[in-house]
Design an enzyme around this catalytic site. Structure first.
Site, PDB file in Angstrom:
ATOM      1  N   HIS A   1     -13.596  -1.599   0.569  1.00  0.00           N
ATOM      2  CA  HIS A   1     -12.783  -2.779   0.875  1.00  0.00           C
ATOM      3  C   HIS A   1     -13.464  -3.965   0.192  1.00  0.00           C
ATOM      4  CE1 HIS A   1     -10.072  -5.506   2.621  1.00  0.00           C
ATOM      5  NE2 HIS A   1     -10.893  -6.010   3.513  1.00  0.00           N
TER       6      HIS A   1
ATOM      7  N   CYS B   1      -6.579  -4.999  -1.852  1.00  0.00           N
ATOM      8  CA  CYS B   1      -7.719  -5.843  -1.449  1.00  0.00           C
ATOM      9  C   CYS B   1      -8.471  -6.501  -2.604  1.00  0.00           C
ATOM     10  CB  CYS B   1      -8.685  -5.073  -0.559  1.00  0.00           C
ATOM     11  SG  CYS B   1      -9.510  -3.685  -1.366  1.00  0.00           S
TER      12      CYS B   1
ATOM     13  N   TRP C   1       0.828  -1.197   0.000  1.00  0.00           N
ATOM     14  CA  TRP C   1       0.000   0.000   0.000  1.00  0.00           C
ATOM     15  C   TRP C   1       0.871   1.259   0.000  1.00  0.00           C
ATOM     16  CZ3 TRP C   1      -1.474  -4.586   2.020  1.00  0.00           C
ATOM     17  CH2 TRP C   1      -2.764  -5.042   1.735  1.00  0.00           C
TER      18      TRP C   1
ATOM     19  N   TYR D   1      -6.863   4.376  -0.147  1.00  0.00           N
ATOM     20  CA  TYR D   1      -8.234   3.858  -0.089  1.00  0.00           C
ATOM     21  C   TYR D   1      -8.502   3.111   1.208  1.00  0.00           C
ATOM     22  CZ  TYR D   1      -7.155  -1.065  -0.913  1.00  0.00           C
ATOM     23  OH  TYR D   1      -6.720  -2.363  -0.771  1.00  0.00           O
TER      24      TYR D   1
ATOM     25  N   ASP E   1     -12.134 -13.008   4.219  1.00  0.00           N
ATOM     26  CA  ASP E   1     -11.300 -11.882   3.803  1.00  0.00           C
ATOM     27  C   ASP E   1      -9.833 -12.301   3.789  1.00  0.00           C
ATOM     28  OD1 ASP E   1     -10.132  -9.455   3.289  1.00  0.00           O
ATOM     29  OD2 ASP E   1     -11.258  -8.348   4.805  1.00  0.00           O
TER      30      ASP E   1
END
Length: 717
Positions: free
Chosen positions: A363, A304, A268, A549, A386
């Site tokens: 997400h 993600c 990220w 984000y 997830d």
């Protein structure tokens, strides 16, 4: 007597007379001998087995079957089989140390009549030396690759024949079998969530939802092997691979890399040197194939939606119904308070060092479908899963499966990781102000701040389906408040809901149309409403920050104070502008910004606070097919892109791919001048008929999330 071993993997194994003679005690007659000359697994993609088991789309001619269902095989013997005196049984073995007690060594006996839900075989046809078997598998069978062996024996002799291991049997989960835990009733849903190899992923902000096409590609050559490889590399022993809850939990850990060298390394930072930028991927195939080919080295890089896309690919490939799901305004609760906490100082300025809870613009995670025999009745169906590494669960970066029903009702004590997912979709945002003695007082709460427009691709179309109602009751309905308060009782601050606050002034941020465009001034509207019959005064502190984000702020780009005076019952509208020059050199991936407004009403001491995310819209890649789309015949597509920025883009690369059209190809475009247009013609030869999608994505440091798709209907010659 020890029985004779013959592998099913033989396509044609013959036994020579000299071998027969040498392997028998002297004086026994060869005519009585029984051996297996060949085994046909009837595994062609167009044959009965693959069609009945819905595995005809997988590449290759292995026998790929689904558990809890019968399959057929044919044996050619050295003489006709005598069911009164001859013996025959099959053995299946999986894993490094197959054991009968663990369900990894299966012995399948011949029976007169097949019964449901058990391993057994029946002779359904006999013609001379050939017999056809119908074999039944158990609906809780371990999934994965099996070696199959045929064992025959007659009263007077025994013969061992070697086998060729090139033909394995692959066992998958079975959503078509009513007693499999992953059984799904609706035929159209199975087509979408198991058999569809292309999908849509959603990103952006709640007011500006973007969509991109994603190639799951679970049936392509090498993909089944790659997905089974991921399972083999995991901590789950072969004996645990029959339990769908176990399997999806371990897959959620294996897709990310921090603690188990899983498939994909997350990044990220904005710096993707040494790997591929997360926004440049358009599918899972390249990533999984690279991971398999390079012996389990994590592929660089993902965020993600990439983790989710790969999870969908792997689970659909293994036979578990799965979909990618996007939650807008997705909370990340770091302290299990089941609230999203915002800390302000005495002057109502955010205390950045304390604000570890974040709200991601969006997400992406997964829903997978299964019953939950480990939970009370009613908790089966969609389970949230997830694979993005956010928090550890039992010491490993993984999350779920969490029952969506349990999330909806606030029953966060059901496993796995339900409190975390509940907070993502339905926590209240609580504002705390620091007192002079260093303690904090709760001054405001936003009950509708997180969990908006939860989205997935619709069944049978490319439309967006809103599934928010599956995750939460209608906002501020009595059921929704009960769910939130039930859940919070199991968090680290169970008494957070004891202070009601009076409110007669509200503040809201609105956006015109689809919102601001990249390269232009960003303009929003602030609406302040006075619901009382008395005048009201406040000063709104506005702060806009560039944001990843994930909700992590990179830096403030503009601060203002807005004095507001309201007449009784007045609605006041104000324009708020962020000039392009203020943000042009500050942007990060996803081009997202967060506007925070806070203030206190002078007359009542009511706190006003709200946060709004918005993104700067990027242009699409325009793709126009040229020529006839026919299998085996070259065609072309024209890809056009216009740089929206008032300065040059450097090092632009296009990545183009399409299932059944062409493999991933990188095209180096180079620099693209300010507001200038570049056109590229891509030539390719379609290999599969039917509706196909050509997908292109732009990879460039200064501009991300630029992509396009073209529908191409390919005809057979």
């Amino acid at each position: 007597m020890t029985p004779l071993i013959v592998s099913s993997h033989l396509t044609q194994t013959s036994v020579s007379p000299s071998n027969i003679h040498n392997s028998n005690p002297i004086g026994q007659t060869p005519e009585l001998m029984l051996s297996v000359r060949s085994v046909d697994l009837l595994s062609s993609t167009t044959g009965q087995n693959r069609l009945e088991h819905h595995t005809n789309l997988y590449h290759g001619n292995e026998l790929i079957i689904r558990r809890g269902q019968t399959f057929q095989m044919e044996l050619e013997l050295s003489r006709p089989f005598n069911s009164n005196t001859d013996k025959l049984h099959l053995e299946l073995k999986t894993g490094p140390v197959p054991m009968v007690s663990k369900g990894t060594h299966i012995i399948i006996k011949l029976v007169e009549e097949l019964e449901d839900h058990s391993w057994e075989a029946k002779i359904v046809k006999q013609n001379g030396n050939r017999i056809k078997l119908s074999v039944n598998s158990h609906p809780k069978a371990v999934i994965g690759q099996y070696k199959l062996t045929v064992m025959v024996k007659c009263p007077k002799q025994e013969v061992a024949v070697t086998h060729d291991p090139s033909k394995d049997v692959v066992m998958l989960f079975n959503p078509w079998c009513e007693v499999d835990t992953v059984y799904m009733d609706d035929e159209e849903e199975k087509k979408e969530y198991v058999l569809n190899d292309i999908g849509r992923l959603y990103y952006g902000t709640e007011k500006q939802i973007g969509a991109r096409t994603w190639n799951y590609g679970q049936f392509l050559e090498g993909m089944l092997e790659a997905c089974l490889y991921v399972l083999e590399k995991s901590e789950i022993p072969p004996s645990g691979r029959g339990d769908s809850v176990n399997v999806v939990r371990v897959i959620s850990a294996m897709i990310n890399s921090p603690d188990d060298n899983g498939v994909l390394a997350g990044n990220w930072s904005g710096n993707y040197v040494g790997g591929v930028s997360p926004t440049a991927w358009s599918g899972s195939v390249d990533i999984l194939m690279k991971y398999h080919k390079e012996g389990g080295q994590p592929v660089k890089y993902g965020q993600c939606w990439v983790f989710s896309g790969i999870t969908t690919t792997v689970l659909r490939c293994l036979g578990i119904p799965c979909r990618s799901v996007t939650n807008f305004q997705s909370a990340h609760d770091t302290d299990v308070s089941l609230t999203t906490d915002v800390y302000l100082d005495e002057n109502m300025e955010p205390l950045d060092h304390l604000n570890s809870d974040s709200v991601w613009n969006f997400h992406v995670w997964n829903d997978c479908w299964m019953s939950r025999p480990d939970l009370p009745p009613g908790m089966g169906g969609w389970q949230a899963l997830d694979s993005t590494p956010q928090e550890t669960s039992q010491g490993t970066f993984r999350c779920g499966p969490a029952s969506v029903t349990a999330i909806r009702t606030g029953q966060v004590y059901h496993k796995y990781d339900t409190p975390f997912v509940f907070a993502e979709v339905n926590s209240d945002k609580i504002y705390w102000q620091r007192n002079l003695d260093g303690t904090f007082t709760q001054i405001h709460s936003e009950k509708k701040a997180v969990g908006h427009f939860i989205s997935t691709k619709a069944v049978g179309s490319d439309e967006r389906a809103d599934i928010t109602h599956l995750y939460k009751h209608t906002e501020e309905s009595e059921e929704e408040r009960i769910a939130v308060e039930t859940a919070s009782r199991y968090g680290t601050r169970p008494d957070v809901y004891s202070t009601p606050m009076a409110k007669d002034v509200s503040v809201e941020v609105k956006m015109e149309g689809e919102g601001p465009r990249m390269g232009e001034d960003a303009q929003l509207t602030i609406v302040v409403t006075n619901l009382s019959s008395q005048p009201r005064r406040t000063t709104l502190h506005s702060q806009v920050a560039v944001m990843y984000y994930t909700g992590v702020l990179k830096g403030t780009v503009q601060k203002n104070k807005l004095p507001v005076e309201l007449m009784p019952n007045e609605v006041k509208t104000m324009q708020w502008v962020l000039p392009y020059q203020s943000y042009q050199n500050q942007l990060v991936d996803q081009a997202a910004l967060m506007l925070t407004l806070s203030g206190r009403v002078s007359e009542t001491q009511q706190v006003l606070a709200t946060q709004t995310n918005f993104r700067l819209r990027t242009p699409d890649l325009n793709i126009e097919p040229e020529g006839d789309a026919v299998v085996g015949k070259e065609m072309a597509a024209k890809i056009t892109f216009t740089n929206p920025l008032p300065h040059k883009l450097r090092g632009v690369v296009f990545r183009v791919e399409g299932l059944g059209l062409q493999k991933v190809r990188e095209v180096v475009v180079g620099d693209v001048g300010s507001h200038s247009t570049v056109t590229l013609t891509e030539h390719f030869i379609p290999t599969q008929a039917g509706p196909r999608k050509l997908v292109a994505a732009l990879d460039c440091k200064q501009l991300t999330q630029v992509h396009g798709v073209a529908d191409i209907d390919v005809q057979n010659q």
